[in-house]
Design a protein around this motif. Structure first.
Motif, short mmCIF file in Angstrom:
data_model
loop_
_atom_site.label_atom_id
_atom_site.label_comp_id
_atom_site.label_asym_id
_atom_site.label_seq_id
_atom_site.Cartn_x
_atom_site.Cartn_y
_atom_site.Cartn_z
N GLU A 99 0.80 -1.23 0.00
CA GLU A 99 0.00 0.00 0.00
C GLU A 99 0.84 1.27 0.00
O GLU A 99 0.29 2.38 -0.10
CB GLU A 99 -0.91 0.00 1.23
N LEU A 100 2.17 1.14 0.11
CA LEU A 100 3.05 2.30 0.24
C LEU A 100 3.86 2.48 -1.03
O LEU A 100 4.31 1.51 -1.63
CB LEU A 100 3.97 2.14 1.44
N SER A 101 4.07 3.73 -1.43
CA SER A 101 4.71 3.98 -2.73
C SER A 101 6.13 4.50 -2.65
O SER A 101 6.86 4.45 -3.63
CB SER A 101 3.87 4.97 -3.54
N THR A 102 6.55 5.03 -1.50
CA THR A 102 7.91 5.59 -1.41
C THR A 102 8.79 4.70 -0.55
O THR A 102 8.31 4.04 0.38
CB THR A 102 7.90 7.01 -0.84
N TRP A 103 10.08 4.73 -0.82
CA TRP A 103 11.01 3.89 -0.04
C TRP A 103 11.05 4.31 1.42
O TRP A 103 11.03 3.42 2.30
CB TRP A 103 12.40 3.92 -0.67
N PRO A 104 11.11 5.59 1.76
CA PRO A 104 11.10 5.94 3.20
C PRO A 104 9.87 5.40 3.93
O PRO A 104 9.98 4.92 5.06
CB PRO A 104 11.13 7.47 3.19
N GLU A 105 8.71 5.48 3.29
CA GLU A 105 7.50 4.94 3.92
C GLU A 105 7.61 3.42 4.10
O GLU A 105 7.21 2.88 5.14
CB GLU A 105 6.28 5.25 3.06
N ARG A 106 8.14 2.76 3.12
CA ARG A 106 8.28 1.30 3.19
C ARG A 106 9.27 0.89 4.27
O ARG A 106 9.02 -0.06 5.03
CB ARG A 106 8.70 0.77 1.82
N PHE A 107 10.42 1.58 4.33
CA PHE A 107 11.40 1.25 5.36
C PHE A 107 10.83 1.52 6.75
O PHE A 107 11.08 0.75 7.70
CB PHE A 107 12.68 2.06 5.14
N ALA A 108 10.07 2.60 6.89
CA ALA A 108 9.45 2.92 8.18
C ALA A 108 8.45 1.82 8.58
O ALA A 108 8.35 1.47 9.77
CB ALA A 108 8.75 4.27 8.12
N ALA A 109 7.74 1.27 7.60
CA ALA A 109 6.80 0.17 7.89
C ALA A 109 7.55 -1.06 8.37
O ALA A 109 7.12 -1.74 9.31
CB ALA A 109 5.97 -0.14 6.65
N CYS A 110 8.68 -1.37 7.74
CA CYS A 110 9.51 -2.49 8.21
C CYS A 110 9.94 -2.26 9.65
O CYS A 110 9.89 -3.18 10.48
CB CYS A 110 10.74 -2.64 7.31
#
Length: 270
Positions: free
Chosen positions: A136-147
């Motif tokens: 559901e996330l499109s940017t790398w910072p958002e994805r890394f934060a989700a991890c």
């Protein structure tokens, strides 16, 4: 479409730094369909797909059937897996050390030695949550934060590898396999045999093989990132091999191909 490669790296949250060395976000598009080798490493395999699933057509253990994974988790390994792709690949590789297996999954890394599973099989709903959030996330910072959020919630800091084995593992891999096993055992106060037994029970492989994989990983990095005028013989000497033939034998056993074949395959899909 012109082939494009995007690779973005990030450090994990401080609470995860003892278990995870980093995150590697990747997006490859416009390539011809092909195969990719998943090679032995100092890290467990922990990859979350974004979009197409991870199609493992040949497992490291030939007795395990091919499988598709949304979020694949594997122990350490001493042979290569083969992954099929359509020409488009996207996801995040989580550089999980075997020191983190207990904290995150409540089991020693040896429990997954040479085996791949869907993360949800060992992490339960959290494993599915990690995959679902990244879709559901499109940017790398958002994805890394989700991890960071999901894995920090999963981690239990009371489940740790013993200090002796933690030190032995880090010493071996940080020396790129150059540390000698005898002095390592003496420093801990154990015999070589006791170190080998405890090390194998925790990580799935003995210290000698762990050192060999760390040395191979260093050589692979050098071959993939140094100029073409640097010869394989020079790489072999730098990494502590007896000679180029010794390097070639390690590649044949650990990667399933020669350094030349591996480099040709990698440059055609990156």
């Amino acid at each position: 479409m012109e082939p494009t490669t995007e690779v973005v790296t990030a450090r994990p949250a401080p609470a995860l730094a003892a278990y995870i060395d980093g995150y590697v976000g990747y997006r490859l598009s416009g390539f011809a369909p092909g195969l990719h080798r998943g090679l032995p490493s100092r890290h467990m395999t922990f990859i979350v797909s974004i979009g197409p699933s991870i199609d493992v057509v040949a497992q490291t253990d030939s007795r395990q059937s091919p499988e598709d994974y949304r979020c694949v988790l594997s122990g350490l390994q001493a042979s290569s897996a083969v992954i099929s792709h359509s020409g488009y690949q996207e996801g995040i590789g989580i550089e999980l050390t075997p020191l983190g297996s207990r904290a995150l999954f409540g089991m020693p890394a040896s429990a997954l030695w040479n085996t791949s599973v869907e993360c949800a099989e060992v992490a339960g709903p959290v494993g599915r949550q990690l995959w679902e959030q990244l879709q559901e996330l499109s940017t790398w910072p958002e994805r890394f934060a989700a991890c960071d959020r999901v894995l920090t919630a999963l981690a239990c800091h009371d489940r740790l590898v013993t200090p002796e084995l933690t030190w032995a593992w880090r010493t071996l891999v940080e020396s790129d396999g150059a540390a000698q096993i005898g002095p390592l055992a003496e420093e801990i106060g154990w015999s070589r045999q006791h170190l080998a037994r405890r090390f194998g029970a925790e990580f799935g492989l003995g210290p000698k093989l762990a050192a060999r994989i760390a040395r191979f990983e260093r050589a692979r990095r050098m071959i993939g990132h140094t100029p073409s005028y640097v010869t394989f013989a020079q790489v072999a000497a730098t990494c502590g091999y007896y000679d180029q033939a010794h390097l070639n034998r390690d590649f044949a056993e650990l990667a399933g191909c020669s350094p030349t074949v591996w480099l040709t395959e990698e440059t055609s899909t990156s």
